[in-house]
Design a protein around this motif. Structure first.
Motif, PDB file in Angstrom:
ATOM      1  N   THR A  47     -26.751 -52.313  -8.159  1.00  0.00           N
ATOM      2  CA  THR A  47     -25.577 -51.554  -7.717  1.00  0.00           C
ATOM      3  C   THR A  47     -24.311 -52.381  -7.606  1.00  0.00           C
ATOM      4  OG1 THR A  47     -26.146 -51.958  -5.389  1.00  0.00           O
ATOM      5  CG2 THR A  47     -27.078 -49.986  -6.444  1.00  0.00           C
ATOM      6  N   LEU A  95     -23.319 -36.643  -1.613  1.00  0.00           N
ATOM      7  CA  LEU A  95     -24.645 -36.197  -1.206  1.00  0.00           C
ATOM      8  C   LEU A  95     -24.598 -34.735  -0.835  1.00  0.00           C
ATOM      9  CD1 LEU A  95     -25.807 -39.209   0.945  1.00  0.00           C
ATOM     10  CD2 LEU A  95     -26.692 -38.506  -1.260  1.00  0.00           C
ATOM     11  N   ASP A 148     -29.865 -45.701  -0.800  1.00  0.00           N
ATOM     12  CA  ASP A 148     -28.825 -45.629   0.238  1.00  0.00           C
ATOM     13  C   ASP A 148     -27.792 -46.715  -0.040  1.00  0.00           C
ATOM     14  OD1 ASP A 148     -29.984 -48.004   0.991  1.00  0.00           O
ATOM     15  OD2 ASP A 148     -30.967 -47.204   2.782  1.00  0.00           O
ATOM     16  N   THR A 178     -34.535 -44.047  -1.279  1.00  0.00           N
ATOM     17  CA  THR A 178     -34.703 -42.997  -0.261  1.00  0.00           C
ATOM     18  C   THR A 178     -35.451 -41.801  -0.812  1.00  0.00           C
ATOM     19  OG1 THR A 178     -32.540 -42.093  -0.852  1.00  0.00           O
ATOM     20  CG2 THR A 178     -32.613 -43.690   0.979  1.00  0.00           C
ATOM     21  N   LEU A 190     -35.898 -39.775 -11.514  1.00  0.00           N
ATOM     22  CA  LEU A 190     -34.734 -39.923 -10.641  1.00  0.00           C
ATOM     23  C   LEU A 190     -35.119 -40.683  -9.378  1.00  0.00           C
ATOM     24  CD1 LEU A 190     -33.311 -36.288 -10.856  1.00  0.00           C
ATOM     25  CD2 LEU A 190     -32.671 -38.255 -12.248  1.00  0.00           C
ATOM     26  N   ILE A 245     -22.698 -42.524  -5.385  1.00  0.00           N
ATOM     27  CA  ILE A 245     -22.549 -41.234  -4.716  1.00  0.00           C
ATOM     28  C   ILE A 245     -21.564 -41.414  -3.564  1.00  0.00           C
ATOM     29  CG2 ILE A 245     -23.730 -39.372  -3.504  1.00  0.00           C
ATOM     30  CD1 ILE A 245     -26.290 -40.250  -4.911  1.00  0.00           C
ATOM     31  N   THR A 294     -33.006 -42.083  -5.673  1.00  0.00           N
ATOM     32  CA  THR A 294     -31.766 -42.192  -4.897  1.00  0.00           C
ATOM     33  C   THR A 294     -31.889 -43.403  -4.001  1.00  0.00           C
ATOM     34  OG1 THR A 294     -32.587 -40.753  -3.120  1.00  0.00           O
ATOM     35  CG2 THR A 294     -31.428 -39.696  -4.967  1.00  0.00           C
ATOM     36  N   PHE A 346     -34.039 -31.642  -7.685  1.00  0.00           N
ATOM     37  CA  PHE A 346     -34.396 -33.051  -7.820  1.00  0.00           C
ATOM     38  C   PHE A 346     -35.858 -33.187  -8.296  1.00  0.00           C
ATOM     39  CE2 PHE A 346     -35.827 -37.124  -6.033  1.00  0.00           C
ATOM     40  CZ  PHE A 346     -34.842 -37.980  -6.523  1.00  0.00           C
ATOM     41  N   GLY A 377     -24.339 -43.683  -1.236  1.00  0.00           N
ATOM     42  CA  GLY A 377     -25.547 -44.236  -1.887  1.00  0.00           C
ATOM     43  C   GLY A 377     -25.401 -44.220  -3.406  1.00  0.00           C
ATOM     44  N   TYR A 378     -26.545 -44.194  -4.088  1.00  0.00           N
ATOM     45  CA  TYR A 378     -26.555 -44.276  -5.557  1.00  0.00           C
ATOM     46  C   TYR A 378     -27.659 -43.370  -6.107  1.00  0.00           C
ATOM     47  CZ  TYR A 378     -23.981 -48.557  -4.459  1.00  0.00           C
ATOM     48  OH  TYR A 378     -23.088 -49.446  -3.960  1.00  0.00           O
ATOM     49  N   MET A 379     -27.384 -42.885  -7.306  1.00  0.00           N
ATOM     50  CA  MET A 379     -28.385 -42.094  -8.035  1.00  0.00           C
ATOM     51  C   MET A 379     -28.795 -42.893  -9.295  1.00  0.00           C
ATOM     52  SD  MET A 379     -30.159 -39.246  -8.445  1.00  0.00           S
ATOM     53  CE  MET A 379     -29.310 -37.926  -7.555  1.00  0.00           C
TER      54      MET A 379
END
Length: 955
Positions: A94, A11, A35, A41, A31, A126, A33, A24, A134-136
């Motif tokens: 995820t 991050l 958590d 988020t 896109l 991420i 994101t 972003f 987290g994740y993208m």
């Protein structure tokens, strides 16, 4: 020791948050994101646009909300089974993502409106500690791509073994192929992978002559219904040129799809057909009509230039160029004849006229054969050739025949026709009249003729007939006696000739003429019996008579009647050359005298000049007589000037009358006093009995014809009853209107024709007034309907209000009136424009129309003001309806593009009262109540009763 940093999977730090946020938000891809718990988020604008959610609604939610419930349940169950966990422990987005790696898959996500989008989803873990991990998620919308892939897969399967090659390209580069069906190798000898790897493949294989107008491919982007079609030469993979026919259309804004068909054999066949057609006079063609009636030429020969004055290329692109050349009076007949040919599956044969661009008119004959195709279309193969010269020849023959018939009538010459093999003997009317019999008695009865021959002359007649039948002679000329029906003896000159012989040499047809020579015989007999007697008869006879010396052409003698007729003294006439009174050339006069001497023909029509210079038309019967030891011509002269003028006038009048009737814009039937049809025109047959002709209807009973014609009327029994009423009353009735079953409206005139106080005939005239009725209805609609909303306009509404008030005063049934106004309508126009304002008015009128009853009258009085008349409705019912209307308007949303707006209405209510002077009082009270509703804050209903008191009291 410092831990290594992973800038590509961690991050952003606090110091770089603003930079990250800007990047972003600016990203073209969608896109999200998440958590560490898989909760959204962040959401960039591209994702918001794709999913239809604002960021505030997405953030804080789990991305599983974007999956259909059943799909989410299915994915969770399969993932839990694969990972060996419970369904509650897995996160579908995820659970399988490892740090530092990305997971890609395709998902059917739902946007806020419930629409499904197929997206290619890339999930990247991420790296971070605690809340910083987290994740993208990267979302790529591939909905249209998947649809096109499925479409191409279906097309590839469809075209794999077919005769057509499917392809697609992008509108930005319509000359570069992006997809092509696998069967291109079989049809064009090229492999799909080679085609797609070489952008200029299609351009390089175009024929040099076709390349200038096709190379950029822009013609493939032509917009319109259906496909754009082109035919061009193309280099086959084997190295030879072939002809391709391309069908292409643009689907949406991002794909152009088309098909290729190898039409080389068809083009070769058309070339051969063109060479053949060039040697055939006229226009060869192939015409196809679709089930919806639209048609096009698939082939037209060069002959179309001489027939219609246009080129084959013009006709192929616009079929109306041919139809417009057809003479207007012939168009309906040609159309009906082609429809009948198709209906009865018979060849179409029609003769009609063509108006060429240079103003000339020609006659053509069209012949075609219809073929019904599997798709219910019809293909016509035909030939149209010019027949102008033939029509002129036919007309000349017809006129010649008419002149011949007229001459034979004037000369009192009868005609007979004996069909020997059939045993049938036909006569013309002139011969029947000469004998005093009717047509039925003599027709088809050779034995009856022999029964009329005088017994003393019968052997001679039979001998001459046998000589013809045995072919011992080709013709005969004999004089003999016939017994007329009255018993009188008539001398005739009968000339017969064999005209037809069969294959065995037998005479099968004899034609002859009969001339009444009774007067001639009588005169000859008198001359033979006594010269003195002849002189006495000659001088004292009332008919004009002269004796002519055929050698000198001079008048030898003239009787007293001749002196009076010509106006010369007798001594002036005697010795005068006959050419002085006969206007014919002298050589022709001598020729006619020679014919008369041979007795080949003794009846002539001349123009003679009197001593006064006046010209008279005369019939001359001239025969040779022996007088004073020499042969003279004895001529009996009848003045037929008045008769000829009357005949010419009558003939002209009849032709003019028939021309008027045939060209009259309507159906005409004329019956005599006995109810028999005397005359009917073609329009009558076309309107009521298309399978009949005018000739077939002549002499028919009017009742019979009317019974057949009534089948086309909407009320046949009433129509027949009305005909009988008119027959009894014999009154002239003009302009009666009658409806037909097919919806057309006719106007009928009934005109009895009285001559000298007696009914002689009855004329019936029918005119199609359907167009006029439609125009009258359209004008009525324009005069009474508001153009924007489709409801009653102010004028129409006020007329209905006055009518309703009159019924109220007579019967006393309650009637209520509403006045409605759209609140703040000026702001709608000022803010959204008049186009939106018009839509608001249209929607408002539609809402009101849905709520009111069918007997109620809704009208627009002007601007945003509307009113309603409620027959049979009291104040309580009117108030209830007003509230329903107000609530319906309040609940309605007017959509304007992506935006929407709501409107409100204020309503005033009143009713009729016997104390009111006129209908406008109730409307004024409703308007006053409307004004109070607006003062009270709008979006309300207020009411005054018919006496001007608030309702309900105390309100």
């Amino acid at each position: 020791m410092t831990a290594p940093s992973h800038t590509d999977s961690s991050l952003p730090t606090t110091s770089s948050t603003s930079v990250f946020q800007a990047m972003f938000d600016a990203a073209d891809a969608a896109l999200l994101t998440l958590d560490a718990n898989g909760v959204i988020t962040l959401c960039n604008p591209a994702a918001q646009q794709l999913l239809g959610y604002p960021a505030a609604e997405l953030c804080g939610r789990h991305p599983g909300c974007l999956l259909a419930a059943e799909r989410l349940e299915q994915e969770c169950r399969q993932l839990a089974q694969r990972l060996g966990r419970s369904v509650a422990e897995v996160e579908v987005f995820t659970a399988e993502v490892r740090p530092g790696h990305s997971l890609q898959r395709e998902w059917p996500l739902l946007d806020k409106q419930g629409r499904e989008h197929t997206v290619r989803l890339s999930v990247t873990a991420i790296a971070g500690v605690g809340p910083n991990s987290g994740y993208m998620l990267v979302l790529q919308d591939i909905t249209e791509l998947k649809r096109m892939q499925q479409l191409m897969h279906r097309q590839h399967a469809l075209f794999a073994a077919g005769p057509m090659v499917a392809f697609s390209c992008h509108p930005a580069r319509p000359d570069v192929l992006v997809e092509v069906s696998p069967n291109v190798a079989d049809i064009l000898g090229c492999f799909p992978e080679d085609i797609l790897l070489e952008p200029a493949w299609w351009l390089q294989r175009l024929h040099p002559d076709d390349r200038p107008c096709l190379a950029d491919g822009q013609w493939r982007l032509a917009q319109g219904a259906g496909f754009v079609t082109r035919r061009y030469r193309f280099l086959h993979g084997s190295g030879h040129w072939c002809w391709l026919e391309e069908y292409v259309q643009q689907l949406g804004s991002d794909v152009v799809q088309g098909y290729w068909i190898d039409v080389t054999k068809q083009v070769d066949g058309e070339d051969r057909l063109t060479k053949i057609a060039s040697n055939i006079p006229g226009m060869l063609y192939q015409f196809s009509t679709n089930p919806d009636g639209a048609g096009h030429f698939s082939y037209v020969s060069e002959g179309v230039r001489s027939i219609f004055g246009v080129s084959p290329q013009q006709v192929m692109h616009n079929t109306d160029l041919v139809w417009q050349r057809v003479f207007p009076d012939d168009q309906q007949r040609v159309k009906e004849e082609s429809e009948a040919a198709l209906r009865y599956e018979q060849p179409w044969i029609s003769e009609f006229r063509i108006l060429l661009p240079d103003g000339r008119m020609i006659w053509v004959e069209g012949r075609a054969t219809p073929e019904l195709q599997d798709d219910q279309s019809v293909r016509w193969h035909g030939l149209i050739s010019e027949i102008t010269q033939r029509k002129r020849t036919e007309e000349a023959l017809r006129e010649s025949q008419e002149r011949l018939d007229m001459a034979m009538r004037g000369a009192r010459i009868g005609l007979w026709d004996w069909h020997v093999a059939l045993g049938r003997l036909d006569y013309n009317q002139q011969l029947v009249d000469m004998l005093g019999y009717d047509q039925h008695t003599l027709h088809c009865n050779p034995a009856q003729w022999q029964a009329l021959v005088h017994p003393d002359d019968l052997p001679t007649v039979r001998h001459n007939i046998r000589a013809l039948l045995k072919r011992e002679a080709r013709q005969y000329r004999i004089e003999y006696r016939l017994i007329k029906r009255s018993g009188e003896i008539m001398w005739i000159l009968d000339k017969g000739q064999a005209t037809e012989v069969d294959g065995n040499g037998n005479v099968c047809r004899i034609v002859g003429t009969v001339q009444d020579i009774t007067t001639h015989k009588q005169a000859q007999k008198l001359l033979e019996s006594s010269e003195a007697h002849f002189r006495m008869l000659f001088q004292n006879h009332g008919a004009v008579m002269i004796l002519i010396d055929p050698d000198s052409g001079q008048i030898v003698d003239a009787n007293a009647s001749a002196v009076r007729f010509y106006g010369y003294r007798r001594d002036e006439l005697v010795g005068m050359p006959v050419s002085q009174i006969n206007l014919m050339e002298e050589e022709r006069i001598r020729g006619t005298m020679g014919v008369a001497l041979l007795q080949a023909h003794n009846h002539f029509t001349f123009t003679h000049r009197l001593a006064s210079g006046e010209l008279r038309t005369v019939d001359v019967h001239s025969s040779p007589v022996e007088s004073g030891g020499r042969t003279l011509l004895f001529s009996i002269i009848h003045d037929i000037t008045a008769r000829r003028q009357a005949e010419d006038a009558l003939s002209t009048l009849q032709r003019q009358l028939l021309a008027i009737i045939e060209n009259f814009h309507g159906a005409i039937l004329l019956e005599d006093q006995n109810g028999s049809v005397v005359l009917v025109n073609q329009q009558y047959c076309e309107m009521f009995m298309p399978d009949q002709t005018p000739e077939q209807l002549k002499a028919s009973s009017r009742l019979h014809v009317a019974a057949q014609a009534s089948a086309g009327f909407a009320e046949p029994e009433r129509m027949l009853q009305r005909l009988e009423e008119l027959q009894r009353s014999r009154q002239m009735v003009l302009g009666e209107e009658w409806a037909l079953r097919d919806g057309r409206m006719l106007e009928r005139d009934h005109v009895p024709i009285f001559i000298e106080g007696r009914l002689r005939s009855v004329l019936w005239v029918y005119r199609d007034i359907s167009s006029r009725k439609k125009q009258e209805e359209a004008l009525r609609q324009l005069a009474t309907t508001d153009a924007l909303t489709g409801i009653a306009n102010r004028r129409s509404f006020m007329e209905k209000l006055v009518d309703e008030f009159a019924r109220f005063l007579r019967f006393g049934n309650p009637v209520a009136v509403l006045m409605l106004d759209i609140d703040h309508f000026k702001q709608v126009n000022d803010t959204w424009g008049h186009a939106v304002g018009d839509k608001v008015l249209h929607d408002f009128a539609a809402l009101c129309q849905q709520e009111v009853r069918q007997v109620d009258v809704l009208g627009r009085l002007g601007g945003e003001e509307f009113a309603v008349i409620l027959p049979g409705c009291g104040m309580a019912g009117a108030l209830a309806l007003a509230e329903r209307l107000r609530e319906a308007v309040r609940a309605h949303v007017v959509h304007v593009g992506e935006a929407s707006l709501q409107i409100h209405t204020s309503i005033g209510v009143s009713c009729f009262s016997r104390q009111q002077q006129d209908a406008a009082v109730a409307l004024a009270l409703a308007d006053q109540a409307l004004y109070e509703a607006k003062l009270a804050g709008r979006d309300q209903v207020k009411a005054f009763d018919g006496n001007g008191q608030r309702f309900p009291p105390g309100d």
